[in-house]
Scaffold this active site. Structure first.
Site, PDB file in Angstrom:
ATOM      1  N   PHE A 152       5.949   2.564  -2.540  1.00 56.67           N
ATOM      2  CA  PHE A 152       5.013   1.701  -1.795  1.00 56.67           C
ATOM      3  C   PHE A 152       3.893   2.584  -1.246  1.00 56.67           C
ATOM      4  O   PHE A 152       3.536   2.500  -0.080  1.00 56.67           O
ATOM      5  CB  PHE A 152       5.766   0.971  -0.670  1.00 56.67           C
ATOM      6  CG  PHE A 152       6.881   0.090  -1.187  1.00 56.67           C
ATOM      7  CD1 PHE A 152       8.190   0.549  -1.202  1.00 56.67           C
ATOM      8  CD2 PHE A 152       6.608  -1.166  -1.708  1.00 56.67           C
ATOM      9  CE1 PHE A 152       9.219  -0.246  -1.705  1.00 56.67           C
ATOM     10  CE2 PHE A 152       7.631  -1.975  -2.209  1.00 56.67           C
ATOM     11  CZ  PHE A 152       8.942  -1.510  -2.211  1.00 56.67           C
ATOM     12  N   CYS A 263      -3.572  -1.361  -8.236  1.00 54.25           N
ATOM     13  CA  CYS A 263      -2.290  -2.073  -8.094  1.00 54.25           C
ATOM     14  C   CYS A 263      -2.424  -3.582  -7.900  1.00 54.25           C
ATOM     15  O   CYS A 263      -1.907  -4.360  -8.692  1.00 54.25           O
ATOM     16  CB  CYS A 263      -1.503  -1.464  -6.942  1.00 54.25           C
ATOM     17  SG  CYS A 263      -1.175   0.262  -7.254  1.00 54.25           S
TER      18      CYS A 263
HETATM   19  C1  UDX Z   1      -1.379  -0.886  -2.637  1.00 53.12           C
HETATM   20  C2  UDX Z   1      -0.192  -1.157  -1.725  1.00 53.12           C
HETATM   21  O1  UDX Z   1      -0.631  -1.170  -0.363  1.00 53.12           O
HETATM   22  C3  UDX Z   1       0.871  -0.060  -1.906  1.00 53.12           C
HETATM   23  O2  UDX Z   1       1.998  -0.357  -1.107  1.00 53.12           O
HETATM   24  C4  UDX Z   1       1.271  -0.023  -3.389  1.00 53.12           C
HETATM   25  O3  UDX Z   1       2.234   0.989  -3.615  1.00 53.12           O
HETATM   26  C5  UDX Z   1       0.050   0.239  -4.243  1.00 53.12           C
HETATM   27  O4  UDX Z   1      -0.943  -0.774  -4.002  1.00 53.12           O
HETATM   28  P1  UDX Z   1      -3.523   0.640  -2.686  1.00 53.12           P
HETATM   29  O5  UDX Z   1      -3.850  -0.162  -3.905  1.00 53.12           O
HETATM   30  O6  UDX Z   1      -3.647   2.117  -2.719  1.00 53.12           O
HETATM   31  O7  UDX Z   1      -1.975   0.313  -2.234  1.00 53.12           O
HETATM   32  O8  UDX Z   1      -4.509   0.153  -1.552  1.00 53.12           O
HETATM   33  P2  UDX Z   1      -4.388  -0.729  -0.251  1.00 53.12           P
HETATM   34  O9  UDX Z   1      -4.614   0.152   0.912  1.00 53.12           O
HETATM   35  O10 UDX Z   1      -3.186  -1.553  -0.291  1.00 53.12           O
HETATM   36  O11 UDX Z   1      -5.685  -1.706  -0.404  1.00 53.12           O
HETATM   37  C6  UDX Z   1      -5.744  -2.558  -1.532  1.00 53.12           C
HETATM   38  C7  UDX Z   1      -7.039  -3.376  -1.426  1.00 53.12           C
HETATM   39  O12 UDX Z   1      -6.959  -4.263  -0.315  1.00 53.12           O
HETATM   40  C8  UDX Z   1      -8.280  -2.510  -1.209  1.00 53.12           C
HETATM   41  O13 UDX Z   1      -9.343  -3.037  -1.979  1.00 53.12           O
HETATM   42  C9  UDX Z   1      -8.560  -2.695   0.283  1.00 53.12           C
HETATM   43  O14 UDX Z   1      -9.945  -2.551   0.600  1.00 53.12           O
HETATM   44  C10 UDX Z   1      -8.130  -4.131   0.486  1.00 53.12           C
HETATM   45  N1  UDX Z   1      -7.781  -4.441   1.881  1.00 53.12           N
HETATM   46  C11 UDX Z   1      -6.722  -3.823   2.453  1.00 53.12           C
HETATM   47  C12 UDX Z   1      -8.547  -5.399   2.559  1.00 53.12           C
HETATM   48  O15 UDX Z   1      -9.511  -5.946   2.027  1.00 53.12           O
HETATM   49  N2  UDX Z   1      -8.199  -5.720   3.833  1.00 53.12           N
HETATM   50  C13 UDX Z   1      -7.141  -5.136   4.463  1.00 53.12           C
HETATM   51  O16 UDX Z   1      -6.901  -5.461   5.632  1.00 53.12           O
HETATM   52  C14 UDX Z   1      -6.385  -4.143   3.767  1.00 53.12           C
END
Ligand code: UDX
Length: 432
Positions: A152, A263
């Site tokens: 995760f 992801c």
């Molecule tokens: C995600 C999961 O969080 C992680 O647990 C899994 O193992 C892999 O995929 P990641 O893709 O690295 O991690 O990024 P994350 O920080 O989850 O953000 C994903 C997307 O959501 C980004 O585009 C981010 O900008 C967006 N986001 C995140 C929002 O728009 N608002 C938020 O409050 C949080």
């Protein structure tokens, strides 16, 4: 313990280094000779804060090794982690598991004593069954067990997410394997991490369900932000007011551009593909995918409105182009759909990103990389804050921007509307 990580991408390299830092002997294997040579020289192929130091420390104390010899690495290890890529298929329906199955075929040729084989890559439900089938064609089932142990890790926070996970999920009904893994993770469990043992398929599904739910949460607040813009309400108040409810929680409840990364887009489509295969309609996740796919064009419409419907020859600055802050990853970044549309309509785009110039944008006409924030914003008519880097949080726009009536479109709401009003800067956020 003796571990072998197959694949040295985000999952394999970060997990391998962190396992070695917990005292295990780890061999990280990759078939990319150049990549392995670079790793041996301490050159890290991914942008992950803190990773370089950790690799150096553990490589120097010989707990961490790099190799291209899969057979030898497997025979010298007790636990084999499969950490190769599972990208979306070209036709977009489901995950491409060819790398997983090729590795399974290579593993079965290297088993002479009992091995625990773990899928740490994100794999669709029933992939473990398939791996078991492939290996048992050549090896007795007494000599191996296939376990699911999804990661995760968030890009940019991967080391912290490994060392302080909310939970470790171990998917196996084999008692011996479960005990070995409880032992492997004991340094984390002793610090309070929850250890959850489920069936293998349940563990596989928990990973997809978690990412799909986080994507749903983000899409939920993004759609509410659209409503807030119409009724003069600040979405930040909604995120705070909702998030204080422990059943909801405030994380992943911040409005922004479309979610991206390697992801969420891939995993939401993959779980739909699994559900289709088993004739189940996951209508909520389908609507999340649709809503997120539409979000970039919705925000683009807002850009056109802000510029009174005409972007021709307008100088637009993007602060940040990656899919989020603290990463150099452009995969499925919202900027990759917004910037080409803007230049196609005649805009001139300057961008700055703390992680440097982007190959994906190099080939676009009228898109230029600026070496620093001030040169990126200096001549801008419109400044779009696309990612929430700390570097962008205290810019003296009035001093640095030449034009007097420049506009800010803050897609991450890192500035306050009120403060901007006091500074007499024309400012738009998301959801207010
Ligand atoms: C995600 C999961 O969080 C992680 O647990 C899994 O193992 C892999 O995929 P990641 O893709 O690295 O991690 O990024 P994350 O920080 O989850 O953000 C994903 C997307 O959501 C980004 O585009 C981010 O900008 C967006 N986001 C995140 C929002 O728009 N608002 C938020 O409050 C949080």
């Amino acid at each position: 313990m003796k571990l072998c990580m197959i694949g040295t991408g985000y999952v394999g390299l970060v997990s391998g280094v962190c396992f070695s830092d917990l005292g295990n002997d780890v061999i990280c294997v990759d078939h990319d000779k150049k990549k392995v040579e670079k790793l041996k020289r301490g050159i890290i192929p991914i942008y992950e804060p803190g990773l370089e130091e950790l690799v150096l420390k553990n490589y120097t104390n010989k707990r961490l090794k790099f190799s291209t010899d899969l057979k030898d690495s497997i025979s010298n290890s007790d636990i084999i982690f499969i950490c190769v890529g599972t990208p979306s298929k070209k036709n977009g329906n489901g995950a491409d598991l060819s790398q997983i199955y090729n590795v399974a075929k290579e593993i079965r040729g290297s088993i002479s004593k009992f091995k625990i084989i773990i899928t740490k890559s994100t794999v669709p439900v029933t992939t473990g069954d398939e791996i078991e089938k492939i290996i048992s064609q050549k090896v007795s089932k007494k000599l191996f067990s296939v376990v699911s142990n999804p990661e995760f890790l968030r890009e940019g926070e991967a080391i912290r997410d490994f060392i302080y996970p909310d939970r470790v999920i171990i998917g196996t009904m084999d008692k011996k394997s479960n005990n070995v893994l409880k032992n492997l993770y004991s340094p984390l469990i002793s610090k309070g991490t929850k250890y959850v043992n489920t069936s293998r398929r349940a563990a596989e599904l928990i990973k997809y369900a978690s990412n799909a739910f986080l994507a749903t949460k983000i899409t939920f607040i993004n759609e509410l932000a659209n409503l807030c813009e119409k009724i003069d309400v600040n979405i930040e108040d909604i995120s705070i007011g909702m998030g204080l409810d422990k059943r909801i929680g405030g994380r992943f409840l911040r409005a922004g551009p479309a979610y991206g990364g390697s992801c969420f887009p891939k995993d939401t489509k993959a779980i739909i593909n699994t559900a289709d295969k088993f004739k189940t309609n996951l209508s909520v996740i389908k609507s999340v995918i649709k809503s997120n796919d539409n979000r970039s064009s919705l925000l683009l419409k807002r850009v056109f409105n802000i510029l009174n419907g005409n972007v021709k020859n307008k100088k637009i600055c993007f602060l940040g182009v990656t899919f989020k802050a603290n990463t150099d990853d452009m995969r499925d970044s919202a900027s990759l759909s917004m910037i080409p549309s803007l230049v196609k309509k005649g805009a001139i785009v300057n961008y700055f990103d703390p992680t440097g110039e982007k190959y994906d944008l190099k080939k676009l006409k009228n898109v230029n990389f600026s070496k620093n924030i001030n040169s990126a914003i200096r001549d801008a008519n419109l400044i779009i804050i696309h990612t929430e880097w700390n570097d962008f949080k205290s810019i003296n726009f009035k001093k640095e921007v030449k034009s007097k009536n420049f506009i800010i479109f803050d897609m991450r709401n890192i500035y306050s509307h009120t403060k901007m009003k006091e500074l007499k800067i024309k400012y738009f956020g998301v959801g207010h």
